[in-house]
Write a protein that holds these residues in place. Structure first.
Motif, PDB file in Angstrom:
ATOM      1  N   GLN A   9       7.489 -12.239  -9.378  1.00 15.16           N
ATOM      2  CA  GLN A   9       7.381 -10.774  -9.407  1.00 15.16           C
ATOM      3  C   GLN A   9       6.803 -10.264  -8.093  1.00 15.16           C
ATOM      4  O   GLN A   9       7.271  -9.267  -7.548  1.00 15.16           O
ATOM      5  N   ARG A  10       5.798 -10.965  -7.602  1.00 19.23           N
ATOM      6  CA  ARG A  10       5.170 -10.563  -6.334  1.00 19.23           C
ATOM      7  C   ARG A  10       6.183 -10.658  -5.193  1.00 19.23           C
ATOM      8  O   ARG A  10       6.254  -9.767  -4.337  1.00 19.23           O
ATOM      9  N   GLU A  11       6.983 -11.718  -5.174  1.00 18.09           N
ATOM     10  CA  GLU A  11       8.005 -11.878  -4.139  1.00 18.09           C
ATOM     11  C   GLU A  11       9.043 -10.760  -4.238  1.00 18.09           C
ATOM     12  O   GLU A  11       9.479 -10.211  -3.222  1.00 18.09           O
ATOM     13  N   GLN A  12       9.430 -10.427  -5.453  1.00 18.27           N
ATOM     14  CA  GLN A  12      10.405  -9.356  -5.661  1.00 18.27           C
ATOM     15  C   GLN A  12       9.837  -8.019  -5.208  1.00 18.27           C
ATOM     16  O   GLN A  12      10.521  -7.242  -4.536  1.00 18.27           O
ATOM     17  N   ASP A  13       8.592  -7.747  -5.569  1.00 20.93           N
ATOM     18  CA  ASP A  13       7.942  -6.506  -5.146  1.00 20.93           C
ATOM     19  C   ASP A  13       7.860  -6.421  -3.619  1.00 20.93           C
ATOM     20  O   ASP A  13       8.100  -5.370  -3.026  1.00 20.93           O
ATOM     21  N   THR A  14       7.528  -7.548  -3.001  1.00 23.62           N
ATOM     22  CA  THR A  14       7.430  -7.600  -1.545  1.00 23.62           C
ATOM     23  C   THR A  14       8.789  -7.325  -0.909  1.00 23.62           C
ATOM     24  O   THR A  14       8.897  -6.536   0.032  1.00 23.62           O
ATOM     25  N   ALA A  15       9.832  -7.960  -1.419  1.00 25.82           N
ATOM     26  CA  ALA A  15      11.181  -7.772  -0.883  1.00 25.82           C
ATOM     27  C   ALA A  15      11.615  -6.309  -1.024  1.00 25.82           C
ATOM     28  O   ALA A  15      12.199  -5.732  -0.097  1.00 25.82           O
ATOM     29  N   GLU A  19      12.414  -3.724   2.062  1.00 23.78           N
ATOM     30  CA  GLU A  19      13.708  -3.043   2.132  1.00 23.78           C
ATOM     31  C   GLU A  19      13.536  -1.525   2.106  1.00 23.78           C
ATOM     32  O   GLU A  19      14.143  -0.815   2.898  1.00 23.78           O
ATOM     33  N   LYS A  20      12.705  -1.035   1.202  1.00 24.98           N
ATOM     34  CA  LYS A  20      12.506   0.411   1.065  1.00 24.98           C
ATOM     35  C   LYS A  20      12.025   1.041   2.365  1.00 24.98           C
ATOM     36  O   LYS A  20      12.485   2.108   2.765  1.00 24.98           O
ATOM     37  N   HIS A  21      11.103   0.380   3.034  1.00 26.91           N
ATOM     38  CA  HIS A  21      10.494   0.925   4.240  1.00 26.91           C
ATOM     39  C   HIS A  21      11.146   0.407   5.522  1.00 26.91           C
ATOM     40  O   HIS A  21      10.687   0.744   6.622  1.00 26.91           O
ATOM     41  N   LYS A  22      12.196  -0.393   5.371  1.00 27.48           N
ATOM     42  CA  LYS A  22      12.959  -0.930   6.511  1.00 27.48           C
ATOM     43  C   LYS A  22      12.042  -1.639   7.520  1.00 27.48           C
ATOM     44  O   LYS A  22      12.206  -1.513   8.737  1.00 27.48           O
TER      45      LYS A  22
END
Length: 139
Positions: A9-15, A19-22
């Protein structure tokens, strides 16, 4: 929740955050600028570039990037070694992707004849590079 599930979950949140902030694109851009310009004071240089990005985002003005008219002429010249004054759509698309432009105009002037002029190539490249440099959020 077990440790493995939390890490996933932490890895997914980080990814998603990256991506969101480019962030990856921003870091690629900043690193490329450091290698290209090789400033005496890299930290100050990066701060100045980030300030310029902020200003360009707020004002809609041109943001910092590595490529100018002469650089794009050189790229076009490599793609058009026989000086026909045009390149194919496939060459155009690959060149823009190589420059880091992801949102490519799929119907530029000349696409119907598969003859993209230097002027069209440079216009599309500069617009694409500008979009790239102004898409970083929260600067």
């Amino acid at each position: 929740m077990d440790a493995e599930m939390m890490a996933t979950q932490r890895e997914q949140d980080t990814a998603e955050y990256l991506e969101k902030h480019k962030i990856i694109e921003l870091m690629d851009n900043m690193t490329s600028m450091l290698f290209f310009y090789r400033p005496e004071k890299p930290r100050e240089f990066l701060i100045e570039q980030l300030k310029r990005l902020q200003i360009s985002k707020r004002s809609g003005m041109k943001g910092p990037n590595l490529f100018d008219d002469s650089n794009l002429n050189a790229v076009f010249g490599i793609l058009d070694p026989t000086n026909q004054n045009y390149i194919t759509f496939a060459q155009y698309k690959q060149a823009l992707l190589t420059l880091g432009i992801k949102d490519i105009n799929e119907c530029p002037e000349g696409v119907g004849e598969d003859r993209i002029s230097n002027k069209t190539f440079k216009t599309e490249a500069m617009q694409g590079l500008q979009r790239c440099s102004t898409t970083y959020e929260h600067l």
